[in-house]
Scaffold this motif. Structure first.
Motif: not given
Length: 70
Positions: A9-36
């Motif tokens: 899944l892309s950033v857009d797809e995973i952000s829609k799936y989780l109901g958050v913004s793309g910026d939040t996904v990038y922040r979670w990758i950086d700060k919370h070790s989101m599996p990416a």
């Protein structure tokens, strides 16, 4: 026929799936070790890895040490 349920899944797809913004996904990758997984300049995600990470509390807000230390 290939199983599209297990596709990357892309950033857009995973952000829609989780109901958050793309910026939040990038922040979670950086700060919370989101599996990416980085594929060139793109981030890709496996839905089952992200589901496991969320269930384990990976997206929970944690105090930032830099903000609490004086």
């Amino acid at each position: 026929m290939a199983n599209f349920e297990d596709r990357w899944l892309s950033v857009d797809e995973i952000s829609k799936y989780l109901g958050v913004s793309g910026d939040t996904v990038y922040r979670w990758i950086d700060k919370h070790s989101m599996p990416a997984h980085r594929m060139g300049r793109f981030w890709k995600f496996k839905k089952d890895e992200v589901d496991t990470w969320v269930k384990a509390g990976g997206a929970a807000d944690r105090p930032d040490k830099s903000n609490t230390e004086q």
